[in-house]
Scaffold this active site. Structure first.
Site, mmCIF file in Angstrom:
data_model
loop_
_atom_site.group_PDB
_atom_site.id
_atom_site.type_symbol
_atom_site.label_atom_id
_atom_site.label_comp_id
_atom_site.label_asym_id
_atom_site.label_seq_id
_atom_site.Cartn_x
_atom_site.Cartn_y
_atom_site.Cartn_z
ATOM 1 N N HIS A 5 -2.861 -3.671 0.737
ATOM 2 C CA HIS A 5 -3.481 -4.532 1.755
ATOM 3 C C HIS A 5 -4.518 -5.466 1.107
ATOM 4 C CE1 HIS A 5 -2.654 -1.047 4.753
ATOM 5 N NE2 HIS A 5 -1.884 -2.059 5.132
ATOM 6 N N ASP A 38 0.591 8.976 9.163
ATOM 7 C CA ASP A 38 -0.455 8.055 8.702
ATOM 8 C C ASP A 38 -1.495 7.746 9.784
ATOM 9 O OD1 ASP A 38 0.091 7.319 5.917
ATOM 10 O OD2 ASP A 38 2.016 6.599 6.693
ATOM 11 N N CYS A 98 -10.002 2.337 5.802
ATOM 12 C CA CYS A 98 -8.835 2.637 6.641
ATOM 13 C C CYS A 98 -9.033 3.837 7.555
ATOM 14 C CB CYS A 98 -7.588 2.822 5.790
ATOM 15 S SG CYS A 98 -7.838 3.848 4.378
HETATM 16 C C1 CIR Z 1 0.363 3.533 4.589
HETATM 17 O O1 CIR Z 1 1.086 3.296 3.636
HETATM 18 O O2 CIR Z 1 0.423 2.891 5.631
HETATM 19 C C2 CIR Z 1 -0.640 4.647 4.479
HETATM 20 N N1 CIR Z 1 -0.096 5.703 3.672
HETATM 21 C C3 CIR Z 1 -1.943 4.159 3.877
HETATM 22 C C4 CIR Z 1 -2.652 3.165 4.768
HETATM 23 C C5 CIR Z 1 -3.999 2.810 4.272
HETATM 24 N N2 CIR Z 1 -4.590 1.871 5.148
HETATM 25 C C6 CIR Z 1 -5.514 1.002 4.795
HETATM 26 O O3 CIR Z 1 -5.894 0.956 3.635
HETATM 27 N N3 CIR Z 1 -5.971 0.172 5.700
#
Ligand code: CIR
Length: 255
Positions: free
Chosen positions: A160, A60, A247
């Protein structure tokens, strides 16, 4: 001038964490192309894109937003809620050190940067599966001296806080009313996403332009009708990893 920190899509991307999204096959080549388009979009809006050292073994690690929160005065290095993501922070801290004084969140606190929404001097933090009340308390302590108020908000229906709401313009939010109540953001106006586009609340604002997911044309219409300048970029493959637009970068003013 803005700096946008990004990180390459790792070959291990298919092993990403998933919470509210069913696992579907991810094509790393398409994800890499979409990520490159995203970086190009940031450049076209005047960002200097700086890639953080790649971490191929961390699935990630493309989602750099979760490892830090950058304010004008300091950068807060988080302690991500998912164990598998904890070691993403060292390389992000090294990339931020030349730009800001660093402050760290310590155990037992946890924060994912995706839970932190800044509206001027007001900072809202999702208390979610990734961010806990102790993390919010530590963030409030770190930001108090700079005049920020920090408010925790329960986030239960999405990953989130910023899956549900982001800033589109000065005092204008875009949000999914099924996931967060706009009345929680005192004094702010908001636009609802189109009900068929639940993930469209995650937009990136760069100056007076908003980057919106290509797959959310009806929400894009709503933003444009509100007078915003909107550009789009494809996110379908990144969305399979429960990622969106904010993200994939850490954007801040260069000093
Ligand atoms: C997770 O579950 O941590 C990652 N697959 C996705 C994170 C996405 N982050 C974000 O929206 N800030």
């Amino acid at each position: 001038m803005y700096v946008a920190l990004t990180r390459a899509v790792p070959p291990s991307f298919v092993h990403c964490e998933l919470t509210h999204v069913e696992r579907a096959p991810i094509d790393v080549r398409i994800a890499t192309e979409q990520h490159a388009r995203y970086e190009d979009t940031l450049r076209s809006l005047g960002c200097r894109v700086e890639r953080i050292a790649a971490t191929p073994e961390l699935p990630d690690s493309i989602f750099v937003e979760d490892a830090a929160v950058v304010f004008d005065e300091i950068a807060v290095i988080t302690r991500p809620g998912a164990e598998s993501r904890r070691s993403e922070i060292e390389t992000v801290a090294a990339a931020l050190a030349p730009h800001r004084r660093l402050h760290s969140i310590d155990a037992p606190g946890t924060i994912d940067g995706g839970d932190v929404l800044q509206i001027g001097r007001r900072v809202y933090v999702g208390i979610s599966q990734r961010t806990n009340a102790e993390g919010v308390r530590q963030l409030a302590d770190a930001l108090g001296p700079y005049g920020y108020t920090v408010t925790g908000l329960a986030v239960e229906r999405c990953l989130h806080l910023k899956s549900a709401v982001t800033v589109a313009a000065d005092d204008l939010l875009v949000l999914n009313p099924a996931w967060i109540d706009g009345e929680r953001f005192e004094g702010s106006k908001w636009i609802d996403v189109h009900p068929d586009e639940p993930f469209a609340a995650n937009v990136v604002r760069v100056g007076d332009t908003v980057i919106c997911a290509e797959g959310a044309p009806r929400t894009r219409d709503r933003l444009e009708r509100a007078g915003l300048r909107v550009v789009t970029t494809p996110t379908s493959e990144l969305a399979k990893a429960e990622g969106a637009l904010t993200c994939c970068s850490l954007i801040f003013a260069e000093r």
